[in-house]
Design a protein around this motif. Structure first.
Motif, PDB file in Angstrom:
ATOM      1  N   SER A 171       0.849  -1.198   0.000  1.00 43.78           N
ATOM      2  CA  SER A 171       0.000   0.000   0.000  1.00 43.78           C
ATOM      3  C   SER A 171       0.881   1.244   0.000  1.00 43.78           C
ATOM      4  N   GLU A 174       2.413   2.016  -3.485  1.00 41.65           N
ATOM      5  CA  GLU A 174       1.435   2.686  -4.367  1.00 41.65           C
ATOM      6  C   GLU A 174       1.270   4.149  -3.967  1.00 41.65           C
ATOM      7  N   TYR A 175       1.142   4.337  -2.667  1.00 40.61           N
ATOM      8  CA  TYR A 175       0.882   5.678  -2.142  1.00 40.61           C
ATOM      9  C   TYR A 175       2.073   6.610  -2.420  1.00 40.61           C
ATOM     10  N   ALA A 178       2.024   7.812  -5.892  1.00 41.22           N
ATOM     11  CA  ALA A 178       0.985   8.838  -6.096  1.00 41.22           C
ATOM     12  C   ALA A 178       1.458  10.182  -5.544  1.00 41.22           C
ATOM     13  N   ASP A 225      -6.840   6.129   0.998  1.00 39.24           N
ATOM     14  CA  ASP A 225      -7.376   5.726  -0.306  1.00 39.24           C
ATOM     15  C   ASP A 225      -6.478   4.702  -1.002  1.00 39.24           C
ATOM     16  N   PHE A 226      -5.312   4.429  -0.432  1.00 36.87           N
ATOM     17  CA  PHE A 226      -4.382   3.515  -1.092  1.00 36.87           C
ATOM     18  C   PHE A 226      -4.182   2.212  -0.317  1.00 36.87           C
ATOM     19  N   ASN A 228      -4.580  -1.404   0.700  1.00 37.57           N
ATOM     20  CA  ASN A 228      -5.158  -2.586   0.060  1.00 37.57           C
ATOM     21  C   ASN A 228      -6.125  -3.267   1.030  1.00 37.57           C
TER      22      ASN A 228
END
Ligand code: HAM
Length: 420
Positions: A171, A174-175, A178, A225-226, A228
């Protein structure tokens, strides 16, 4: 005159009783929660913190007291306790201990080269706990609730528990991507630290003190929001436990903490008093660290913990005007008149003290009045006056300073009087 180093303090006798009171209370609470004390060295290999706390953190980059010892090894005065406790856990193979998880606590000086301000020192005393060996939302909740309980046990009321989840490694990956995409176009407007962190540790930009009011911080993507599914599930269960325990909390998706090892649960406990005039409101902080043991070449075990400083706990107590029930009791002051009585008193004191009586006498040949004042200052419960007559008759009046009443007893029975 040589002054104390900047950012440090002497804890004088008028204060040490408060410290001991707090530390004793913490020891008692740790027994209740089944945590055992560990003591690790005040200095460690620099690598431990560089790797454990993280190369790109402020703590490692700017705040460590690092020096070469005479054997040319790079040594650092510990800036925090978690990396050291984890090192010790790994070195002593504590994963093999039958009682799991291993629940440890520590209390001792930590060192960070920070700018001094109210509640911030270069040497401070951290009390911390680490529960290693269980990945279970229940233990996360235990640790958070315990942090709250510690402050409440001193009577503190203006407290706010702030929590967040920063997810697992996936997670976060990914974050972070972003965040880089979000900040890259505007990074030129940010401070040099943030610019340097963009690719190494973009989450740190979120709690930059210089750029905290920039629009891009407010509009930044949020970790929540990121997360999992697994991370979301873990976070939901921690919150469910907190609800079950009736521990109030607020969620802050920007709470990312200053050290690199955190995963999933992150939290801080803060002063929540609108009238508080200090800049520093965080009393304690902590969270879960699932990758730290492996990062330090240890077993595949995870942990969670937090640390607080006694300095900030005292600050919060002062803020709420809470007086600790510190023991100022003193048993007996012996007032003497004349050389023979004085000599007798030296021996008498020795006997009394060997029986655990807190007692003292004058050594400055003060007059009786001055000696009485000294007894008052010491808050002595009893006084006796010994002069030639008392010695001759083996009779003294023992005066209870609180009630003002006196009782006649035999001088050579004084020790027995206190034994009773
Ligand atoms: P930390 O947030 O860096 O976390 O520090 C924890 C607490 O130590 C702070 O909330 C504050 O009470 C105190 N503290 C830190 N720096 C200072 C300072 N310069 N002066 C006074 N007090 C200070 C850690 O250190 C992590 N090891 C906590 C942890 C344990 N996480 C998991 N387990």
């Amino acid at each position: 005159m040589i002054n104390i180093p900047r950012g440090t303090q002497d804890i004088l006798p008028s204060e040490t009783k408060r410290w001991r009171f707090i530390e004793n209370r913490l020891d008692e609470l740790m027994e209740v929660y089944n945590y055992q004390e560990i003591r690790t060295p005040i200095f460690e290999s620099t690598d431990l913190f560089a790797r454990g706390v993280g190369d790109s953190t402020d703590v490692v980059q700017k705040e460590m007291y690092t020096f070469k010892d005479k054997g040319d090894r790079s040594i650092t005065l510990r800036p925090e306790g978690t990396a050291a406790v984890v090192r010790s856990y790994i070195e002593h193979k504590m994963q093999g201990i039958p009682n799991q998880p291993v629940k440890l606590y520590y209390n001792g000086p930590m060192f960070r080269y920070e700018r001094k301000q109210k509640g911030r020192y270069r040497q401070f005393t951290q009390f911390g706990v680490e529960a290693i060996g269980a990945e279970n939302p229940g233990i996360d909740a235990e640790v958070l609730a315990m942090a709250m309980h510690i402050y409440q046990s001193f009577g503190l009321k203006h407290l706010k528990l702030v929590i967040n989840s920063i997810g697992d490694a996936d997670s976060r990956h990914e974050y972070n991507e972003a965040l880089v995409r979000h900040f890259e176009p505007v990074i030129g407007e940010f401070c040099s630290d943030c610019q340097a962190r963009l690719h190494t540790n973009p989450m740190r930009i979120l709690d930059c003190k210089i750029d905290k009011d920039k629009e891009a911080i407010k509009t930044a993507p949020r970790i929540t929001d990121f997360l999992n599914d697994e991370s979301k599930q873990y976070y939901a269960e921690v919150k469910q436990h907190l609800d079950d325990l009736g521990v109030p909390y607020v969620e802050d998706p920007n709470l990312v903490r200053g050290l690199d090892y955190y995963t999933h649960t992150a939290f801080e406990l803060m002063i929540d008093n609108p009238n508080y005039d200090g800049a520093i409101t965080t009393l304690c902080g902590g969270g879960r660290y699932n990758g730290l043991l492996e990062l330090l070449d240890g077993p595949n075990q995870t942990g969670i913990g937090f640390a607080l400083s006694i300095e900030r706990l005292l600050l919060a107590l002062d803020e709420e005007k809470i007086e600790l029930d510190v023991d100022h009791d003193f048993d007996l002051f012996i007032v003497t008149m004349g050389e023979d009585a004085d000599r007798y008193a030296v021996k008498l004191l020795n006997d009394l003290r060997r029986h655990g009586v807190k007692a003292d006498k004058d050594y400055l040949q003060r007059k009786v009045k001055g000696q009485m004042k000294q007894a008052d200052r010491l808050n002595a419960k009893y006084t006796i006056v010994i002069g030639d007559q008392e010695l001759e008759n083996n009779q003294i009046n023992i005066k209870n300073m609180q009630s003002g009443e006196s009782e006649a007893i035999e001088l050579d029975q004084l020790v027995n009087y206190f034994k009773k």
